[in-house]
Design a protein around this motif. Structure first.
Motif, short mmCIF file in Angstrom:
data_model
loop_
_atom_site.label_atom_id
_atom_site.label_comp_id
_atom_site.label_asym_id
_atom_site.label_seq_id
_atom_site.Cartn_x
_atom_site.Cartn_y
_atom_site.Cartn_z
N ARG A 34 -12.36 1.84 1.88
CA ARG A 34 -13.36 0.86 1.46
C ARG A 34 -14.15 0.42 2.67
N LEU A 71 -10.90 -5.20 -3.98
CA LEU A 71 -11.40 -4.48 -2.83
C LEU A 71 -10.92 -3.03 -2.89
N PRO A 78 -3.77 0.10 -3.76
CA PRO A 78 -5.11 -0.30 -3.33
C PRO A 78 -5.88 0.90 -2.80
N LYS A 136 -7.12 -7.20 -1.75
CA LYS A 136 -6.57 -5.87 -2.03
C LYS A 136 -5.53 -5.93 -3.14
N ARG A 168 -8.18 3.23 -0.64
CA ARG A 168 -8.47 3.36 0.78
C ARG A 168 -9.94 3.67 1.00
N TYR A 219 -7.99 -11.09 3.01
CA TYR A 219 -8.22 -9.65 2.86
C TYR A 219 -7.10 -9.00 2.07
N ASP A 222 0.79 -1.23 0.00
CA ASP A 222 0.00 0.00 0.00
C ASP A 222 0.81 1.27 0.00
N GLY A 268 -11.38 -1.15 -7.36
CA GLY A 268 -10.86 -1.06 -6.02
C GLY A 268 -9.44 -0.55 -5.95
N THR A 269 -8.90 0.13 -7.00
CA THR A 269 -7.56 0.68 -6.94
C THR A 269 -7.61 2.16 -7.25
N ASP A 318 -9.43 1.48 5.86
CA ASP A 318 -10.77 1.05 5.50
C ASP A 318 -11.73 1.24 6.68
#
Length: 436
Positions: free
Chosen positions: A232, A436, A228, A431, A230, A427, A181, A192-193, A273
Motif C-alpha cells: 500500500r 489500509l 492486511p 490495517k 501489502r 497505522y 500480518d 485493503g485486505t 508498504d
C-alpha cells in the motif's frame, strides 16, 4: 609573533638583577638587550607554522545525542621540533552540552619529520551540517619565550542526523504487526485486505466469510481468512510553516514530527508498504519518492536533516495539490501539522474533500504538555487566569479535532513523547480494520 608570560617574567627578573649589580640605566638597557636576544633566538628556533601539513579524517555523520570523533593529522616537515598549542575551531552548536572550547585545544609536540594525530570529540546539539573553521597553531621556541602563530584551513563537515528517539517503540509495534500480518491469520473483511487461506468454519466466524464453492468440494464448511494487503502507498506530509517553529520543551515542533515520521516509516516498510515523503509550507521544501524498502529510511533521514521551519503561513491549497500529485491512487496520507482552529478552518477544511474523497487521511498534531500543567493551576490570580486560558485552548483543539473527525479524518493530538507511538498505533489500527 606572540610573546608569552614567561618573557615578561624573565624581563622583570633580568632588570632587577642587573639593576642591583649595575645601578644605572646602562644596566637596565643591557638586561633588556639580553632578553630581546633570548626572545629572538627562541623565535628563530621555533618550528615554522606555514609549512605544516594538516589532514582530517573521522566521522562525517552522527545522530543527535551521540558523539563524533574527528582526527586532525599534523605533519612537521621542517628540521626543528614543533612545540605547539593547536586550536581546532568548530561552531558552538557542534559541542555537546557542558563542554567548552578548551576541548578544541591540544598541546602537542611533533619531532622533526614526524606526524601526530589529534582527536576532537564533538556532540552536536542541532540538526544539520556543522562546518569546521580554521585550525590555529602556535609554535613555541625551546625556551618558551616567544611563539609563531598561523592558521590553516582544513575543511570538514559533520552532519547531525535526527536522533530517532522513538526507535525504542519499534520492536513492540513490529511484534503487533507480525501478529496482524501472517504469523497468525487475521479474520477481517473490507477494503485493503488480501485473501490468505481457507480453514474449517468455527463457531463465531462471520458467515459472510464462508466460501460456498470450497465448502461443496470439501464437504465441510470452509471460510476464507484474510491478511492486511501489502504494497500500500503511504505519503507523509510535513508542514514546515511557522507553527512548526514553535518550541515544545527544548525542541521545535518540527523535530517531534520528524521523529514520528521516522517511526512510521520504519514500521510501514517492514510491513511491505511503500512510503514517500513531502515537506511543504508555501513551496515544496523536499520530497522523497520511489525508494526501495532498504533505501527509504536512510533517504528520509538525509532529507530531514537539513529541514528547518520557515516563518511563513503554510499554503494549504498548494500543499494539498502537491500531495495529490504524489498520491494519484488511493493512499494513506499522514499530515503532520498543527491543530490551531484558525488555520484548520480557513486553510485545511476547504481542501479536505479533495483528500478524503480518495484517500485515508490521518492528521497528527503536537500537544504542548505545558497546557496540562497550566490547566491544573490554582491558588493565585495569575494561576487561575493561566488555567482558564489553557482550558480554552484545549477546548478549541478538541472542537477542531471533532470537526475534522466528522469529515472522515483520523486525528491524533499527543505530546512529543507520545506522538510517535500513537501514530504507529493508528497505522496498525487502520490495517487491522481493513481500511489500509
Amino acid at each position: 609573533m606572540a610573546l608569552t608570560g614567561r618573557t615578561a617574567l624573565l624581563a622583570a627578573l633580568g632588570a632587577l638583577v642587573v639593576g642591583l649589580v649595575v645601578p644605572s640605566w646602562v644596566g637596565v638597557g643591557a638586561a633588556a638587550l639580553l632578553v630581546l636576544l633570548a626572545v629572538t633566538a627562541d623565535l628563530v628556533l621555533a618550528a615554522p607554522v606555514r609549512s605544516l601539513l594538516l589532514e582530517r579524517s573521522g566521522d562525517t555523520r552522527v545522530r543527535l545525542g551521540e558523539t563524533a570523533q574527528v582526527e586532525l593529522s599534523v605533519t612537521n616537515p621542517s628540521g626543528r621540533p614543533l612545540r605547539s598549542l593547536v586550536r581546532d575551531a568548530w561552531p558552538p552548536s557542534a559541542w555537546h552540552p557542558g563542554s567548552s572550547y578548551d576541548n578544541a585545544r591540544h598541546s602537542v609536540t611533533v619531532p622533526a619529520g614526524e606526524r601526530r594525530r589529534l582527536t576532537t570529540v564533538l556532540g552536536p546539539t542541532r540538526r544539520g551540517d556543522h562546518h569546521t573553521h580554521r585550525v590555529t597553531i602556535r609554535s613555541y621556541g625551546p625556551l618558551g619565550l616567544a611563539a609563531r602563530q598561523g592558521a590553516h584551513r582544513v575543511p570538514w563537515t559533520v552532519r547531525a542526523l535526527p536522533p530517532f528517539a522513538s526507535r525504542r517503540h519499534l520492536p513492540s509495534r513490529l511484534a503487533r504487526l507480525r501478529e496482524l500480518d501472517g504469523r497468525t491469520s487475521v479474520l477481517t473483511r473490507g477494503q485493503g485486505t488480501e485473501f490468505d487461506s481457507l480453514r474449517e468454519y468455527l463457531p463465531g466466524d462471520d458467515v459472510r466469510s464462508i466460501d460456498w464453492r470450497a465448502s461443496a468440494r470439501r464437504h465441510t464448511v470452509a471460510v476464507r481468512t484474510w491478511r492486511p494487503e501489502r504494497d500500500r502507498h503511504i505519503l507523509i506530509v510535513l508542514d514546515t510553516g511557522r507553527t512548526s517553529a514553535g518550541r515544545v520543551g527544548d525542541a521545535p515542533r518540527l523535530d517531534a514530527s520528524l521523529d514520528a515520521a521516522l517511526l512510521l516509516t520504519a514500521l510501514a516498510t517492514r510491513a511491505g508498504d511503500r512510503v514517500d515523503l513531502l515537506a511543504h509550507d508555501r513551496r515544496r521544501r523536499t520530497a522523497v519518492a520511489g525508494r526501495s524498502a532498504a533505501d527509504v529510511l536512510p533517504a528520509f533521514t538525509e532529507a530531514m536533516t537539513t529541514l528547518e521551519p520557515a516563518l511563513v503561513e503554510t499554503d494549504l491549497r498548494a500543499l494539498t495539490a502537491a500531495a495529490l500529485r504524489m498520491a494519484p491512487h488511493r493512499s494513506l496520507i499522514v499530515l503532520l501539522t498543527g491543530l490551531e482552529s484558525g488555520a484548520v478552518e480557513e486553510g485545511l477544511l476547504p481542501q479536505l474533500p479533495l483528500l478524503t474523497k480518495r484517500h485515508e487521511v490521518v492528521l497528527a498534531a503536537l500537544a504542548d504538555p505545558r497546557l496540562e500543567e497550566l490547566a491544573a493551576g490554582r491558588g493565585t490570580l495569575d494561576a487561575v487566569y493561566g488555567a482558564a486560558a489553557a482550558e480554552q485552548t484545549r477546548a478549541d483543539r478538541r472542537s477542531t479535532a471533532e470537526r475534522l473527525t466528522r469529515h472522515g479524518v483520523t486525528v491524533l493530538d499527543a505530546p512529543p513523547a507520545a506522538l510517535p507511538p500513537a501514530l504507529a498505533d493508528a497505522y496498525l489500527a487502520l490495517k487491522a480494520a481493513g481500511r489500509l
